[in-house]
Design a protein around this motif. Structure first.
Motif, short mmCIF file in Angstrom:
data_model
loop_
_atom_site.label_atom_id
_atom_site.label_comp_id
_atom_site.label_asym_id
_atom_site.label_seq_id
_atom_site.Cartn_x
_atom_site.Cartn_y
_atom_site.Cartn_z
N ALA A 70 0.84 -1.21 0.00
CA ALA A 70 0.00 0.00 0.00
C ALA A 70 0.87 1.26 0.00
N ALA A 71 1.95 1.23 0.76
CA ALA A 71 2.79 2.43 0.87
C ALA A 71 3.49 2.73 -0.46
N VAL A 72 3.94 1.68 -1.16
CA VAL A 72 4.62 1.92 -2.44
C VAL A 72 3.62 2.42 -3.48
N ARG A 73 2.41 1.87 -3.42
CA ARG A 73 1.38 2.34 -4.36
C ARG A 73 1.11 3.83 -4.13
N ARG A 74 1.01 4.19 -2.86
CA ARG A 74 0.75 5.60 -2.52
C ARG A 74 1.95 6.49 -2.92
N PRO A 302 17.12 5.89 -2.14
CA PRO A 302 16.15 5.24 -3.04
C PRO A 302 14.76 5.27 -2.40
N ILE A 303 13.98 6.29 -2.71
CA ILE A 303 12.74 6.54 -1.95
C ILE A 303 11.72 5.41 -2.06
N LEU A 304 11.59 4.81 -3.25
CA LEU A 304 10.56 3.75 -3.35
C LEU A 304 10.96 2.53 -2.51
N SER A 305 12.24 2.18 -2.54
CA SER A 305 12.69 1.05 -1.72
C SER A 305 12.60 1.37 -0.23
N LEU A 306 12.97 2.59 0.10
CA LEU A 306 12.87 2.97 1.52
C LEU A 306 11.43 2.99 1.99
N THR A 307 10.54 3.40 1.10
CA THR A 307 9.10 3.42 1.44
C THR A 307 8.64 2.01 1.81
N ALA A 308 9.06 1.03 0.99
CA ALA A 308 8.66 -0.36 1.26
C ALA A 308 9.24 -0.83 2.59
N LEU A 309 10.50 -0.52 2.83
CA LEU A 309 11.15 -0.98 4.07
C LEU A 309 10.54 -0.29 5.29
N HIS A 310 10.33 1.00 5.17
CA HIS A 310 9.77 1.75 6.30
C HIS A 310 8.41 1.17 6.70
#
Ligand SMILES: Cc1ncc(COP(=O)(O)O)c(C=O)c1O
Length: 434
Positions: A70-74, A302-310
């Motif tokens: 959900a976070a990566v989609r957003r 890498p914002i998209l990867s960090l978003t997934a990890l966060h």
């Protein structure tokens, strides 16, 4: 191959009693009863796993947390899609590495300003080892342990290639305490062995190293998110770990790097990129390190990867790492017990410690045909992995696996061995990633 519930080493961070309380269930119904009574069982629904698959490889790549999806989609549709470059401020992308490090820090016994989230384990190892050498100008030896993950040794070799005055010494675990001499600048080693899963005595070895004036750099790739890790309680100096294994951050998720606060004033990164600068947007010609471990950052995160990890790290809030490890060990003991007859009958040799209390989250078995067996197991819906030259490695990631899953995995393994399904030549063809 009944599990041995021997007593914990003195330094074991978790209670032996707590683990010994769970006896191995002897039926699927008993597995289900124990699963129902276990509060950690509720976490499985926070992950998305394909139907019919039993995933024994969360120690290599954690499964997809629904929160990350959900976070990566957003982050793509709403943030990148609409905010464009403004997202660095409006969506606080610039603060995401620090916010992610803050979620990792309690899992490794560190404070948030001691952790950076950036790059890969390999790159962070290089930065920390090079910085450690500079902190110890009179010591010329980098000490590693035989059998550690190859990239750890490669990074030290790369460092030695540009620092011809230093020497790498690689020793067995048995002799390690004896070689902690005044020539050694840094000890680099893994908390859990990537092949066998054996847990090292992090606090005892850190203490011995520090008594000899040696800095420690721990590779926590196979323990962060699985086991209690007390870096500050142990007095560790530095550490790294994977974001994509037990932390479930997704393929290629950024790594984390720990630098104890007492080194902040003097530590310099050998890769002083602008994102580790105290004022990146002042565009000053000279480098001034950011406060704390944030100086370990180099380039744009890498914002998209960090978003997934966060988002993946949400699941750990309020969890006791000792309970996570205890459940993992209960699962690995169950597999060992239930698959024991087939393992013995077909010549598998356990290379992991036979005492569950000496283990991390995976079990490895040596077998001359481990590769095709693992491929046949995958075809039967049980995803494990193969490690060269001859290991079947099965991970017992406790946040999404149940006892009933492990029971079924053992049954499927037994069937693969008893039917000889693994002998099909299709399973012998090696792929690029094994
Ligand atoms: C113990 C250990 N260290 C380091 C690495 C490599 O990490 P990275 O690919 O982030 O450099 C791995 C990868 O599996 C690992 O298991």
């Amino acid at each position: 191959m009944a599990p041995n519930l021997g007593s914990a080493p003195e330094s074991a961070p978790e209670s032996a009693l707590e683990f010994a309380l769970e006896t191995v269930p002897h039926s699927l119904a008993a597995c289900r009863r124990l699963d129902r009574a276990d509060p950690l069982s509720a976490l499985a629904r926070r992950f998305r796993l394909p139907a019919g698959v039993i995933y024994l490889d969360g120690n290599s790549l954690g499964p997809l947390p629904r929160a990350s999806e959900a976070a990566v989609r957003r982050a793509t549709a709403e943030e990148w899609g609409r905010s464009l470059v403004r997202g660095w401020n409006t969506d606080d992308w610039i603060g995401l590495p620090d916010r992610t490090a803050a979620r990792i820090s309690p899992l490794i016994g560190a404070d948030p300003d001691e952790v950076a989230c950036a790059d890969s384990v390999s790159v962070n190892l290089f930065k920390l080892a090079a910085g450690a050498l500079a902190l110890m100008p009179d010591r010329k030896v980098l000490l590693g342990v035989e059998g550690d993950f190859p990239t750890d040794g490669y990074m030290l070799q790369g460092l030695a290639a540009i620092r011809p005055d230093i020497r790498i010494q690689t020793v067995s675990m048995e002799v390690l305490p004896q070689v902690l001499s005044e020539d050694v600048a840094l000890l680099l080693m893994s908390h859990a062995d990537y092949r066998t899963g054996a847990l090292a005595d992090l606090s005892g070895l850190t203490r011995q190293a520090s008594e000899a004036g040696v800095l420690t750099l721990w590779d926590l790739s196979h323990t962060a998110g699985l086991a209690p890790v007390g870096l500050n309680a142990a007095g560790a100096d530095m550490a790294v770990g994977c974001g994509y294994k037990y932390l479930n951050g997704g393929p290629g998720a950024p790594s984390f790097a720990f630098l104890a606060r007492r080194h902040h004033a003097d530590f310099n990164s050998p890769l002083p990129g602008w994102m580790g600068h105290a004022r990146p947007f002042a565009f000053e010609p000279g480098y001034a390190p950011a406060p704390g471990a944030a100086r370990l950052m180099a380039g744009t995160p890498p914002i998209l990867s960090l978003t997934a990890l966060h988002a993946a790290l949400e699941v750990f809030e309020g969890l006791d790492p000792a309970a996570i490890l205890a459940r993992s060990r209960a699962l690995s003991s169950l597999f060992e017990h239930r698959a024991g007859p087939a393992l013995s009958a077909h010549g598998f040799r356990l290379v992991s410690p036979d005492r569950p209390l000496a283990r991390g989250g995976h079990l490895s078995f040596a077998h001359p045909h481990a590769y095709p067996v693992v491929q046949a197991l995958i075809a039967a819906g049980v995803i494990g992995d193969f490690r060269a030259p001859d290991l079947m490695r099965l991970g017992f990631s406790p946040l999404f696996l149940s006892r009933a899953d492990v029971w079924a995995a053992a049954e499927r393994f037994t069937r693969v061995m008893e039917t000889g399904a693994w002998r099909d030549p299709v399973f012998a063809a090696k792929q690029r990633v094994t």
